[in-house]
Motif scaffolding. Structure first.
Motif, PDB file in Angstrom:
ATOM      1  N   PHE A 369       0.835  -1.120  -0.087  1.00 31.31           N
ATOM      2  CA  PHE A 369      -0.035   0.202  -0.063  1.00 31.31           C
ATOM      3  C   PHE A 369       0.958   1.315   0.066  1.00 31.31           C
ATOM      4  O   PHE A 369       0.515   2.199  -0.674  1.00 31.31           O
ATOM      5  CB  PHE A 369      -0.835  -0.009   1.212  1.00 31.31           C
ATOM      6  N   TYR A 372       1.618   1.778  -3.479  1.00 31.24           N
ATOM      7  CA  TYR A 372       0.419   2.480  -4.258  1.00 31.24           C
ATOM      8  C   TYR A 372       0.608   4.047  -3.948  1.00 31.24           C
ATOM      9  O   TYR A 372       0.520   4.788  -4.732  1.00 31.24           O
ATOM     10  CB  TYR A 372      -0.430   1.946  -3.916  1.00 31.24           C
ATOM     11  N   ARG A 381      -8.811   5.327  -5.834  1.00 29.62           N
ATOM     12  CA  ARG A 381      -8.664   3.890  -5.552  1.00 29.62           C
ATOM     13  C   ARG A 381      -7.831   3.510  -4.452  1.00 29.62           C
ATOM     14  O   ARG A 381      -7.672   2.315  -4.126  1.00 29.62           O
ATOM     15  CB  ARG A 381      -8.026   3.351  -6.864  1.00 29.62           C
ATOM     16  N   HIS A 384      -9.734   0.927  -2.153  1.00 37.99           N
ATOM     17  CA  HIS A 384      -9.707  -0.292  -2.719  1.00 37.99           C
ATOM     18  C   HIS A 384      -8.145  -0.923  -2.369  1.00 37.99           C
ATOM     19  O   HIS A 384      -8.170  -2.350  -2.023  1.00 37.99           O
ATOM     20  CB  HIS A 384     -10.097  -0.235  -4.135  1.00 37.99           C
ATOM     21  N   GLU A 385      -7.284  -0.348  -2.888  1.00 43.49           N
ATOM     22  CA  GLU A 385      -5.904  -0.664  -2.529  1.00 43.49           C
ATOM     23  C   GLU A 385      -5.239  -1.073  -1.067  1.00 43.49           C
ATOM     24  O   GLU A 385      -4.774  -1.999  -0.837  1.00 43.49           O
ATOM     25  CB  GLU A 385      -4.591   0.080  -3.108  1.00 43.49           C
ATOM     26  N   ALA A 388      -7.092  -4.310  -0.313  1.00 41.61           N
ATOM     27  CA  ALA A 388      -6.456  -5.284  -1.003  1.00 41.61           C
ATOM     28  C   ALA A 388      -5.124  -5.726   0.014  1.00 41.61           C
ATOM     29  O   ALA A 388      -4.640  -6.788   0.251  1.00 41.61           O
ATOM     30  CB  ALA A 388      -5.937  -4.753  -2.269  1.00 41.61           C
ATOM     31  N   TYR A 500       1.851  -4.100  -6.114  1.00 42.62           N
ATOM     32  CA  TYR A 500       0.459  -4.055  -5.704  1.00 42.62           C
ATOM     33  C   TYR A 500      -0.213  -4.576  -6.800  1.00 42.62           C
ATOM     34  O   TYR A 500      -1.322  -5.308  -6.829  1.00 42.62           O
ATOM     35  CB  TYR A 500      -0.095  -2.814  -5.269  1.00 42.62           C
ATOM     36  N   HIS A 504      -2.482  -8.472  -7.314  1.00 46.10           N
ATOM     37  CA  HIS A 504      -3.655  -8.248  -7.406  1.00 46.10           C
ATOM     38  C   HIS A 504      -5.094  -8.857  -6.936  1.00 46.10           C
ATOM     39  O   HIS A 504      -4.666  -9.986  -6.798  1.00 46.10           O
ATOM     40  CB  HIS A 504      -4.076  -8.257  -9.277  1.00 46.10           C
TER      41      HIS A 504
END
Length: 606
Positions: A369, A372, A381, A384-385, A388, A500, A504
């Motif tokens: 993260f 990202y 996003r 969302h990340e 994840a 990241y 996926h």
């Protein structure tokens, strides 16, 4: 195993020329079947590969500059189309290679090779980035010797090598270190992606390929496009190797990576003479045979199975080849060849799925993260990340957020590669760790991030371990091993894809799992568990305790003060060697002891 020896000298130096002539005669007497290639007036290359007739050497035509490539060279082409190994280079290609002093080999080609170029100001030696073929060098009497496998080089008696005890001590901390040294004083290792310039008896080396630079040139297509690109590149490199080695035996472990290799090879089943083998380790670990059978059944591959008993004796310590450094594969390579012969698989190139964990990125690192955020900031996003990354790491979103923000604010911490070496300290190698600087044991690109985000740099630094997966011993009666996933085009693509994205969906190796949807059974493609052999090794230690104790307690490591006899006794005390703090370190010590003891006895002989 492809093996070679090159001699480089100044032909205007009569003493160096005489020494080179003496070494050359000795090599031709000791290896009469070896193909000899005169690269220039001051450079000769011997192909010492068992059973070859020079098929591993490709001439480089370049007018005033001459050269040769040892190994297999593939031209970079469309990522979807496998290409055969080059049998000839034309004049234009040769001139481009010569004008770049070999650097264009790393941009226009890929493969498993060492390259030699005779230039106007000396001779250049290059290694390809994945270091598939080892490269060591030393100098004696004005001659520079460059070799892949010292154990098969028939050298004159006046060339003697003494063990480098400082290097051996460092091996006890981590036996896959790459500091550019070897186990022998005066013998250096040329790392992958490097160029060595030899001129007038002097050598200078430089790095041409840095994985950090590759990773900085990031690619971030949409996940569907990225998955397609990853699938096509993986398929291309695997099938290219399949064309180069069509008579092969695939080690099918039951895991994801070897299954991916199998699926790629079976895209053209009629073009290959392929069988698969699954090794079943006795000892009580969870079996993987059902998974291997599922892959073989789904892809239509003939599968052989072989039981390995942990009570089988370890190879005697005086059998370690006289290589440039100790290698862990000494423990099982000959036995593996004997098992393959019993299964009717002798003579086939061994394929594996090694390298997939590093490249496709099997990790639980919450700092994906942070990667990202470094690239995109807190955009739409980000939530969302963040979810994840929490799914991947098994941590709460608050923990992931705190870790990522802390890293972004405070900057880099201790690298994963250095931390993993420090965490390997046991009672056996405590003497080494008391004086150790772990950053001296790895290439600089594995220690200094140079601006890379944390999860991507962790992947980069892990390449130092992946590269040492190669088969580094040339043992009689063993077959060549190819790790097709560890190929430069695939390595570079996986470095360019963000961490990241490789993970996926919040899953380790998530992108490659998506890429091979419909091509593998879901029970293999989606499984998260990995095979474990800890019980096997515990039982192996128990069965071989007497041999281990006698060898280590009365050996060269104790005699040279590199380990303590009392620590060996403690490590081999019943109930100790199944514990992680000692674990397989005992076997690593045994390998190092076998090499050092044999080298010491060899040097003491008249």
């Amino acid at each position: 195993m492809p093996s070679c020896l090159a001699l480089i000298w100044d032909p205007a130096d009569p003493d160096a020329a005489a020494a080179a002539s003496d070494i050359d005669r000795c090599v031709r007497r000791g290896a009469p079947e070896a193909a000899r290639h005169a690269v220039s007036a001051g450079c000769v290359l011997h192909d010492l590969t068992s059973g070859t007739t020079g098929r591993h050497v490709l001439s480089i035509p370049a007018g005033e500059v001459s050269g040769a490539v040892f190994g297999r060279l593939f031209r970079r082409a469309c990522a979807r189309i496998p290409v055969p190994p080059l049998a000839i280079l034309d004049q234009e290609a040769g001139r481009r290679i010569a004008s770049s002093r070999g650097a264009s080999l790393m941009t226009d080609y890929w493969g498993a090779y060492l390259a030699f170029l005779a230039c106007s100001d000396g001779t250049v030696v290059l290694t390809e980035p994945t270091s598939s073929i080892p490269c060591f060098y030393c100098q004696t009497r004005g001659v520079t010797l460059v070799f892949s496998h010292l154990e098969v080089c028939p050298l004159p008696d006046w060339i003697r090598f003494d063990p480098d005890l400082d290097f051996i001590a460092n091996l006890l901390a981590y036996d896959k270190i790459q500091p550019g040294q070897s186990g022998l004083r005066g013998v250096r290792e040329l790392a992958g992606g490097c160029r060595l310039h030899v001129s007038g008896g002097r050598v200078r080396k430089e790095a041409l390929w840095d994985p950090r630079q590759v990773a900085r040139n990031a690619l971030e297509p949409a996940p569907e496009e990225a998955a397609a690109c990853l699938r096509e590149t993986t398929s291309c490199v695997v099938r290219t190797w399949g064309q180069a080695c069509p008579h092969l035996a695939l080690n099918l472990s039951g895991g994801l990576d070897s299954a991916i290799v199998a699926a790629c090879l079976m895209q053209e089943p009629g073009a290959l003479d392929m069988r698969a083998v699954h090794f079943i380790l006795r000892g009580g670990d969870p079996p993987e045979a059902a998974q291997a059978r599922a892959v073989a059944r789904d892809l239509g591959i003939e599968l052989a199975e072989c039981l390995i008993d942990p009570a089988d004796p370890l190879p005697p310590p005086d059998c370690h080849p006289l290589s440039a450094r100790p290698f862990r594969e000494f423990l099982g390579r000959r036995a593996d060849a004997e098992r393959r012969q019993a299964l009717g698989l002798a003579g086939r190139t061994v394929f594996t799925g090694q390298g997939g964990d590093h490249l496709f990125l099997e990790t639980r690192d919450p700092l994906i993260f942070a990667d990202y955020l470094r690239r995109h900031g807190p955009g739409r996003r980000a939530a969302h990340e963040l979810l994840a990354a929490a799914r991947l790491s098994g941590e709460s979103v608050w923990h992931v957020l705190a870790e990522s923000l802390s890293h972004l604010v405070a900057g880099p911490r201790e690298t994963a590669a250095i931390r993993s070496i420090r965490e390997r300290q046991t009672g056996l190698n405590r003497l080494t760790h008391e004086r150790l600087d772990a950053s001296d044991l790895l290439p600089v690109w594995a220690c200094v991030p140079e601006g890379l985000p944390p999860a991507k740099f962790a992947q980069v630094s892990g390449l130092a371990h992946m590269i040492q997966i190669r088969e580094s011993l040339a043992l009689p009666g063993t077959d060549e091993t190819v790790h097709p996933l560890i190929s430069q085009p695939l390595v570079e693509l996986c470095l360019q894809l963000p961490a990241y994205l490789l993970c996926h969906g919040g899953r380790g190796r998530g992108l490659v799992r998506q890429a091979f949807a419909g091509r593998l059974p879901d029970q293999i493609r989606l499984r998260r568990s990995k095979g474990d052999a800890s019980r096997f090794y515990t039982e192996q230690l128990k069965a071989n305790r007497d041999l281990l104790a006698d060898t280590l307690m009365n050996g060269a490591l104790v005699a040279n003060g590199l380990i303590d006899r009392a620590d060996v006794e403690a490590a081999l005390r019943p109930g100790s060697y199944g514990v992680d703090t000692f674990g397989r370190m005992i076997l690593v010590c045994y390998v190092i002891e076998a090499w050092l003891g044999r080298r010491t006895r060899r040097n003491a002989a008249p």
